[in-house]
Design a protein around this motif. Structure first.
Motif, PDB file in Angstrom:
ATOM      1  N   PHE A  32      39.244  45.339  35.851  1.00 25.76           N
ATOM      2  CA  PHE A  32      40.598  44.902  36.191  1.00 25.76           C
ATOM      3  C   PHE A  32      40.671  43.419  35.923  1.00 25.76           C
ATOM      4  CE2 PHE A  32      43.567  42.932  39.180  1.00 25.76           C
ATOM      5  CZ  PHE A  32      44.725  43.611  38.833  1.00 25.76           C
ATOM      6  N   ARG A  33      41.774  42.988  35.344  1.00 24.41           N
ATOM      7  CA  ARG A  33      41.930  41.556  35.097  1.00 24.41           C
ATOM      8  C   ARG A  33      43.227  41.081  35.730  1.00 24.41           C
ATOM      9  NH1 ARG A  33      44.361  41.658  29.003  1.00 24.41           N
ATOM     10  NH2 ARG A  33      46.410  41.524  29.894  1.00 24.41           N
ATOM     11  N   SER A  34      43.133  39.955  36.396  1.00 25.48           N
ATOM     12  CA  SER A  34      44.325  39.291  36.903  1.00 25.48           C
ATOM     13  C   SER A  34      44.504  38.024  36.079  1.00 25.48           C
ATOM     14  CB  SER A  34      44.177  38.973  38.390  1.00 25.48           C
ATOM     15  OG  SER A  34      43.187  37.991  38.591  1.00 25.48           O
ATOM     16  N   ASN A  35      45.467  37.205  36.433  1.00 24.70           N
ATOM     17  CA  ASN A  35      45.675  35.974  35.671  1.00 24.70           C
ATOM     18  C   ASN A  35      44.501  35.021  35.793  1.00 24.70           C
ATOM     19  OD1 ASN A  35      48.138  36.727  34.679  1.00 24.70           O
ATOM     20  ND2 ASN A  35      49.295  35.765  36.325  1.00 24.70           N
ATOM     21  N   GLU A  36      43.850  35.004  36.959  1.00 26.29           N
ATOM     22  CA  GLU A  36      42.791  34.034  37.185  1.00 26.29           C
ATOM     23  C   GLU A  36      41.385  34.620  37.180  1.00 26.29           C
ATOM     24  OE1 GLU A  36      43.043  31.157  40.252  1.00 26.29           O
ATOM     25  OE2 GLU A  36      45.220  31.022  40.101  1.00 26.29           O
ATOM     26  N   HIS A  37      41.230  35.911  37.439  1.00 31.42           N
ATOM     27  CA  HIS A  37      39.891  36.464  37.623  1.00 31.42           C
ATOM     28  C   HIS A  37      39.723  37.809  36.922  1.00 31.42           C
ATOM     29  CE1 HIS A  37      38.667  33.372  40.436  1.00 31.42           C
ATOM     30  NE2 HIS A  37      39.831  33.510  41.051  1.00 31.42           N
ATOM     31  N   ILE A  38      38.458  38.205  36.781  1.00 32.92           N
ATOM     32  CA  ILE A  38      38.066  39.501  36.212  1.00 32.92           C
ATOM     33  C   ILE A  38      37.256  40.234  37.266  1.00 32.92           C
ATOM     34  CG2 ILE A  38      36.596  40.621  34.484  1.00 32.92           C
ATOM     35  CD1 ILE A  38      38.810  39.592  33.015  1.00 32.92           C
ATOM     36  N   TYR A  39      37.534  41.518  37.444  1.00 31.10           N
ATOM     37  CA  TYR A  39      36.830  42.343  38.419  1.00 31.10           C
ATOM     38  C   TYR A  39      36.231  43.536  37.685  1.00 31.10           C
ATOM     39  CZ  TYR A  39      40.013  39.796  41.500  1.00 31.10           C
ATOM     40  OH  TYR A  39      40.717  38.803  42.153  1.00 31.10           O
ATOM     41  N   ALA A  40      35.021  43.941  38.070  1.00 33.48           N
ATOM     42  CA  ALA A  40      34.378  45.111  37.480  1.00 33.48           C
ATOM     43  C   ALA A  40      33.667  45.879  38.582  1.00 33.48           C
ATOM     44  CB  ALA A  40      33.378  44.702  36.401  1.00 33.48           C
ATOM     45  N   GLN A  41      33.732  47.206  38.493  1.00 35.48           N
ATOM     46  CA  GLN A  41      32.990  48.028  39.447  1.00 35.48           C
ATOM     47  C   GLN A  41      32.522  49.306  38.772  1.00 35.48           C
ATOM     48  OE1 GLN A  41      35.348  48.939  42.848  1.00 35.48           O
ATOM     49  NE2 GLN A  41      37.038  49.793  41.686  1.00 35.48           N
TER      50      GLN A  41
END
Length: 119
Positions: A32-41
């Motif tokens: 998942f990507r937001s404007n400021e960060h990247i998330y992975a699971q």
């Protein structure tokens, strides 16, 4: 009425999720990507459990100046690969979550491959 960018992504996401499922021997790597960060699971869909998760937000607490750019995304990919390998997961199914396979999403995938995960 025009469809927004996010509505288009969500419809792509539904189409992808019909085909992509995580199992115990081959869980799903979700990005998942937001404007400021990247998330992975890494998720096992059979039991509905998250095996490992990481983000630039959680990593930036220990490393200064880490954001959701390509370099940060590649670091997230390498770190999620390390965490998954600690839990004896080497093969995953990549779920790009409706995003185009380009830029930061591709950087996460390349970082995970570099870290030793097989797609």
């Amino acid at each position: 009425m025009a469809i927004s960018k996010n509505e288009s992504r969500l419809s792509r996401k539904v189409r992808i999720r019909r085909k992509v499922n995580g199992t115990a021997d081959r869980p799903r790597l979700v990005v998942f990507r937001s404007n400021e960060h990247i998330y992975a699971q890494v998720v096992n869909d059979e039991t509905g459990t998250t095996i490992a998760s990481i983000s630039t937000l959680s990593m930036s607490r220990s490393q200064e100046g880490l954001h959701g750019n390509k370099e940060g995304a590649a670091q997230v990919g390498r770190e999620i690969a390390r965490l998954a390998k600690e839990k004896d997961v080497t093969r995953v199914v990549f779920d790009r979550n409706g995003y185009l396979y380009h830029g930061r999403i591709k950087a996460v995938a390349d970082g995970a491959r570099e870290g030793g995960l097989e797609f």
